[in-house]
Enzyme design. Structure first.
Site, PDB file in Angstrom:
ATOM      1  N   TYR A   1       0.837  -1.213   0.000  1.00 14.90           N
ATOM      2  CA  TYR A   1       0.000   0.000   0.000  1.00 14.90           C
ATOM      3  C   TYR A   1       0.874   1.267   0.000  1.00 14.90           C
ATOM      4  O   TYR A   1       0.593   2.220  -0.730  1.00 14.90           O
ATOM      5  CB  TYR A   1      -0.899  -0.059   1.235  1.00 14.90           C
ATOM      6  CG  TYR A   1      -1.890   1.060   1.388  1.00 14.90           C
ATOM      7  CD1 TYR A   1      -2.987   1.179   0.537  1.00 14.90           C
ATOM      8  CD2 TYR A   1      -1.769   1.979   2.427  1.00 14.90           C
ATOM      9  CE1 TYR A   1      -3.924   2.187   0.711  1.00 14.90           C
ATOM     10  CE2 TYR A   1      -2.698   2.984   2.610  1.00 14.90           C
ATOM     11  CZ  TYR A   1      -3.775   3.090   1.755  1.00 14.90           C
ATOM     12  OH  TYR A   1      -4.689   4.085   1.935  1.00 14.90           O
TER      13      TYR A   1
ATOM     14  N   LYS B   1       0.732   3.973  -2.905  1.00 15.34           N
ATOM     15  CA  LYS B   1       0.326   5.347  -2.583  1.00 15.34           C
ATOM     16  C   LYS B   1       1.481   6.338  -2.801  1.00 15.34           C
ATOM     17  O   LYS B   1       1.239   7.530  -3.019  1.00 15.34           O
ATOM     18  CB  LYS B   1      -0.198   5.424  -1.142  1.00 15.34           C
ATOM     19  CG  LYS B   1      -1.576   4.759  -0.958  1.00 15.34           C
ATOM     20  CD  LYS B   1      -2.638   5.332  -1.886  1.00 15.34           C
ATOM     21  CE  LYS B   1      -4.064   5.109  -1.397  1.00 15.34           C
ATOM     22  NZ  LYS B   1      -5.077   5.488  -2.415  1.00 15.34           N
TER      23      LYS B   1
HETATM   24  N1  LIG Z   1      -9.710   5.874   5.748  1.00 14.02           N
HETATM   25  C1  LIG Z   1      -8.456   6.264   5.878  1.00 14.02           C
HETATM   26  O1  LIG Z   1      -7.951   6.487   6.969  1.00 14.02           O
HETATM   27  C2  LIG Z   1      -7.613   6.482   4.654  1.00 14.02           C
HETATM   28  C3  LIG Z   1      -6.319   6.979   4.846  1.00 14.02           C
HETATM   29  C4  LIG Z   1      -5.514   7.203   3.733  1.00 14.02           C
HETATM   30  C5  LIG Z   1      -5.997   6.945   2.478  1.00 14.02           C
HETATM   31  N2  LIG Z   1      -7.252   6.431   2.320  1.00 14.02           N
HETATM   32  C6  LIG Z   1      -7.678   6.162   0.953  1.00 14.02           C
HETATM   33  O2  LIG Z   1      -8.919   6.790   0.728  1.00 14.02           O
HETATM   34  C7  LIG Z   1      -9.620   6.063  -0.296  1.00 14.02           C
HETATM   35  C8  LIG Z   1     -11.025   5.767   0.176  1.00 14.02           C
HETATM   36  O3  LIG Z   1     -10.980   4.888   1.290  1.00 14.02           O
HETATM   37  P1  LIG Z   1     -12.102   4.842   2.436  1.00 14.02           P
HETATM   38  O4  LIG Z   1     -11.399   4.985   3.733  1.00 14.02           O
HETATM   39  O5  LIG Z   1     -13.216   5.762   2.121  1.00 14.02           O
HETATM   40  O6  LIG Z   1     -12.553   3.314   2.348  1.00 14.02           O
HETATM   41  P2  LIG Z   1     -14.010   2.646   2.199  1.00 14.02           P
HETATM   42  O7  LIG Z   1     -13.775   1.182   2.271  1.00 14.02           O
HETATM   43  O8  LIG Z   1     -14.958   3.255   3.171  1.00 14.02           O
HETATM   44  O9  LIG Z   1     -14.470   3.093   0.745  1.00 14.02           O
HETATM   45  C9  LIG Z   1     -13.744   2.701  -0.392  1.00 14.02           C
HETATM   46  C10 LIG Z   1     -14.715   2.275  -1.475  1.00 14.02           C
HETATM   47  O10 LIG Z   1     -13.940   1.866  -2.618  1.00 14.02           O
HETATM   48  C11 LIG Z   1     -14.550   0.716  -3.155  1.00 14.02           C
HETATM   49  N3  LIG Z   1     -13.603  -0.099  -3.896  1.00 14.02           N
HETATM   50  C12 LIG Z   1     -12.600  -0.874  -3.418  1.00 14.02           C
HETATM   51  N4  LIG Z   1     -11.977  -1.506  -4.416  1.00 14.02           N
HETATM   52  C13 LIG Z   1     -12.587  -1.127  -5.561  1.00 14.02           C
HETATM   53  C14 LIG Z   1     -12.423  -1.458  -6.923  1.00 14.02           C
HETATM   54  N5  LIG Z   1     -11.489  -2.343  -7.316  1.00 14.02           N
HETATM   55  N6  LIG Z   1     -13.219  -0.864  -7.851  1.00 14.02           N
HETATM   56  C15 LIG Z   1     -14.189   0.005  -7.479  1.00 14.02           C
HETATM   57  N7  LIG Z   1     -14.409   0.332  -6.179  1.00 14.02           N
HETATM   58  C16 LIG Z   1     -13.624  -0.223  -5.233  1.00 14.02           C
HETATM   59  C17 LIG Z   1     -15.098  -0.038  -1.955  1.00 14.02           C
HETATM   60  O11 LIG Z   1     -16.138  -0.953  -2.331  1.00 14.02           O
HETATM   61  C18 LIG Z   1     -15.584   1.093  -1.070  1.00 14.02           C
HETATM   62  O12 LIG Z   1     -16.953   1.377  -1.254  1.00 14.02           O
HETATM   63  C19 LIG Z   1      -8.779   4.811  -0.592  1.00 14.02           C
HETATM   64  O13 LIG Z   1      -7.973   5.061  -1.735  1.00 14.02           O
HETATM   65  C20 LIG Z   1      -7.927   4.698   0.652  1.00 14.02           C
HETATM   66  O14 LIG Z   1      -6.739   3.992   0.406  1.00 14.02           O
HETATM   67  C21 LIG Z   1      -8.071   6.207   3.372  1.00 14.02           C
END
Ligand SMILES: NC(=O)c1ccc[n+]([C@@H]2O[C@H](COP(=O)([O-])OP(=O)(O)OC[C@H]3O[C@@H](n4cnc5c(N)ncnc54)[C@H](O)[C@@H]3O)[C@@H](O)[C@H]2O)c1
Length: 278
Positions: free
Chosen positions: A168, A172
């Protein structure tokens, strides 16, 4: 009545059925953009689109995995066929599949690189002919300059590294490189390309899981997510603002790069982490 800032803009938001992506879609739509909502899970994608429509906005769902080879073209085509253009692309979809490096399989590495780096690359590649043709036509007509926007989603795991996330963190970090490269390549189309790297945001990826054993279904595979409640509390203490962010706050940082006020900002990585930089 003031005109909403993103009126007549068409946006793609991947992974917008839940969490941060959903809040981004709602926010862009509330600001006047027409939104193509995507998620791996069709039901949640349709729900986000329905909620936008119910609130008086414009949205359609384009469900499917961003990692499918045919997906990028279908995603871009949905925007053009449904709303007649493309102005904002938010590459947000993704999940984590953690392990220490000695226990990380090739599949774990490949799948995480695919969803967080190759899929955004493919979506942006598919968007290029549409953007280039639109810009050419707008210039030929002498239309006012339209700045288009790409916002890629990274993480402080990408900017600073994180234990158990070699895959990851690499993906990223890679997306920040794609951001900077494309910011230079697409300046000639008046496209700004920026990145938002989130710290700890409360979504199902990070939500405290009793016993730390929550899992998500990705294409039939159960993947463990969620952070142990004690660890989560400890992490929150190291954040200057003293708490994890909400999905709406995370969406706010993305929104900044979609507004006309950021039209001369490109190639940047904005950390949205409550003051915590990793
Ligand atoms: N939550 C955190 O603390 C955090 C921190 C840093 C980065 N992020 C990044 O933010 C973004 C959103 O994450 P989140 O926390 O909202 O997670 P989440 O799981 O709540 O939402 C992510 C969504 O992406 C969808 N998804 C996953 N794989 C997919 C695919 N192959 N095709 C289409 N949709 C797909 C999932 O079904 C989900 O609905 C991600 O890129 C994550 O890596 C999140």
């Amino acid at each position: 009545m003031p005109v909403p800032p993103l009126t007549d803009r068409v946006a793609l938001v991947s992974g917008s059925g839940r969490g941060i992506g959903r809040e981004i879609a709602l926010k862009l739509a509330a600001a006047g953009a027409s939104v193509v909502v995507n998620d791996l899970d069709a039901d949640v994608a349709e729900q986000t689109a329905a909620d936008i429509t119910a609130a008086g906005g414009a949205a359609t769902s384009c469900a499917g995995s961003v990692t499918d080879a045919e997906f990028a073209d279908r995603f871009v085509r949905t925007a053009v066929d449904t709303y007649g253009g493309l102005h904002i692309i938010v590459n947000n979809a993704g999940y984590t599949w953690d392990n220490v490096i000695q226990k990380m399989s090739d599949q774990q590495w490949d799948d995480i690189l695919d969803v967080h780096l190759k899929a955004p690359f493919r979506i942006l590649r598919a968007a290029q002919p549409v953007i280039s043709a639109a810009v050419k036509a707008e210039r030929a007509q002498g239309s006012p300059r339209t700045t288009r926007k790409v916002v890629n989603i990274s993480s402080i795991a990408g900017t600073a590294g994180n234990v158990g996330q070699a895959n990851y963190s690499s993906a990223k970090a890679g997306i920040t490189g794609l951001t900077k490269g494309l910011a230079k390549e697409w300046g000639r189309y008046d496209v700004t390309v920026n990145c938002v790297a989130f710290g700890l945001i409360r979504t199902r990826l990070t939500e405290a899981a009793a016993g730390g054993d929550a899992s998500i279904d990705v294409a039939g595979r159960q993947i463990k997510v969620g952070v142990n409640p004690d660890l989560l509390a400890q992490m929150e203490k190291s954040i200057p603002l003293g708490r994890a962010g909400t999905p709406a706050e995370a969406a706010g940082a993305v929104y900044l790069f979609c507004l006309p006020e950021s039209d001369y900002v490109s190639g940047q990585v904005l950390v949205c982490g409550g003051g915590f930089h990793g």
